[in-house]
Design a protein around this motif. Structure first.
Motif, PDB file in Angstrom:
ATOM      1  N   CYS A   1     -25.983 -26.987  85.742  1.00  0.00           N
ATOM      2  CA  CYS A   1     -25.679 -25.577  86.218  1.00  0.00           C
ATOM      3  C   CYS A   1     -24.325 -25.608  87.304  1.00  0.00           C
ATOM      4  O   CYS A   1     -23.897 -24.375  87.702  1.00  0.00           O
ATOM      5  CB  CYS A   1     -26.850 -25.194  86.743  1.00  0.00           C
TER       6      CYS A   1
ATOM      7  N   CYS B   1     -25.916 -31.459  88.249  1.00  0.00           N
ATOM      8  CA  CYS B   1     -26.611 -30.742  87.176  1.00  0.00           C
ATOM      9  C   CYS B   1     -25.767 -30.010  86.243  1.00  0.00           C
ATOM     10  O   CYS B   1     -24.398 -29.643  86.716  1.00  0.00           O
ATOM     11  CB  CYS B   1     -27.553 -29.979  87.767  1.00  0.00           C
TER      12      CYS B   1
ATOM     13  N   CYS C   1     -24.575 -27.477  90.275  1.00  0.00           N
ATOM     14  CA  CYS C   1     -25.199 -28.033  91.339  1.00  0.00           C
ATOM     15  C   CYS C   1     -24.730 -29.664  91.628  1.00  0.00           C
ATOM     16  O   CYS C   1     -24.853 -30.195  90.759  1.00  0.00           O
ATOM     17  CB  CYS C   1     -26.424 -27.781  91.691  1.00  0.00           C
TER      18      CYS C   1
ATOM     19  N   CYS D   1     -31.287 -24.759  89.966  1.00  0.00           N
ATOM     20  CA  CYS D   1     -31.783 -23.931  88.788  1.00  0.00           C
ATOM     21  C   CYS D   1     -33.146 -24.595  88.396  1.00  0.00           C
ATOM     22  O   CYS D   1     -33.789 -23.993  87.511  1.00  0.00           O
ATOM     23  CB  CYS D   1     -30.753 -24.158  87.576  1.00  0.00           C
TER      24      CYS D   1
ATOM     25  N   CYS E   1     -33.477 -30.214  90.016  1.00  0.00           N
ATOM     26  CA  CYS E   1     -32.237 -29.388  90.548  1.00  0.00           C
ATOM     27  C   CYS E   1     -32.680 -28.356  91.543  1.00  0.00           C
ATOM     28  O   CYS E   1     -33.421 -27.073  91.306  1.00  0.00           O
ATOM     29  CB  CYS E   1     -31.295 -28.992  89.382  1.00  0.00           C
TER      30      CYS E   1
HETATM   31 ZN   LIG Z   1     -29.060 -27.312  88.081  1.00  0.00          ZN
END
Ligand SMILES: [Zn+2]
Length: 144
Positions: free
Chosen positions: A110, A108, A112, A93, A90
């Protein structure tokens, strides 16, 4: 024998055309950018795979070598980035997770969410600027 000679002449002509076509992008890259990074792909290995035809047609290795040569005669610097795992990492992150080929998205936990290729390029770009992480300068590469 005549057909074989004609085939060889045709292949040589196509090879010359491909080499000639690499000059323009190589000159453009060196003129436009002070710092260039290429994925350090194992093109010899790829050329033995099912990707052999596209690899040979694209003359990827020749373009990289020509650009490196032209950069050595200018102020541009060429670096090679280890591409391993770039498509599974990713860019936001840094978590490494297997991503399916379809759909071609990097999504992802996170948050993204990018096109898979864009995410891989961002990871490669970040690696270029991280000394010791997949970065090999031209001098190191050729000294090995
Ligand atoms: Zn990520």
């Amino acid at each position: 024998m005549k057909a074989r000679a004609q085939l060889a002449a045709g292949s040589a002509r196509i090879a010359r055309q491909r080499r000639g076509q690499a000059n323009k992008p190589a000159n453009g890259l060196v003129a436009r950018y002070a710092r260039l990074a290429f994925g350090d792909l194992n093109t010899a290995g790829l050329a033995r795979s099912r990707l052999a035809r596209p690899i040979h047609h694209a003359s990827w290795r020749f373009l990289v070598d020509l650009t490196t040569y032209k950069a050595a005669n200018s102020a541009a610097v060429v670096q090679f980035v280890d591409p391993r795992g770039a498509s599974q990492t990713c860019p936001a992150c840094g978590v490494i997770a297997a991503t399916p080929l379809s759909p071609p998205r990097h999504a992802c936990a996170c948050g993204c969410d990018l096109d898979r290729n864009v995410a891989a390029v961002q990871v490669s770009r970040d690696r270029t600027f991280e000394p010791g992480h997949g970065l090999r300068s031209m001098s190191v590469r050729f000294a090995a």
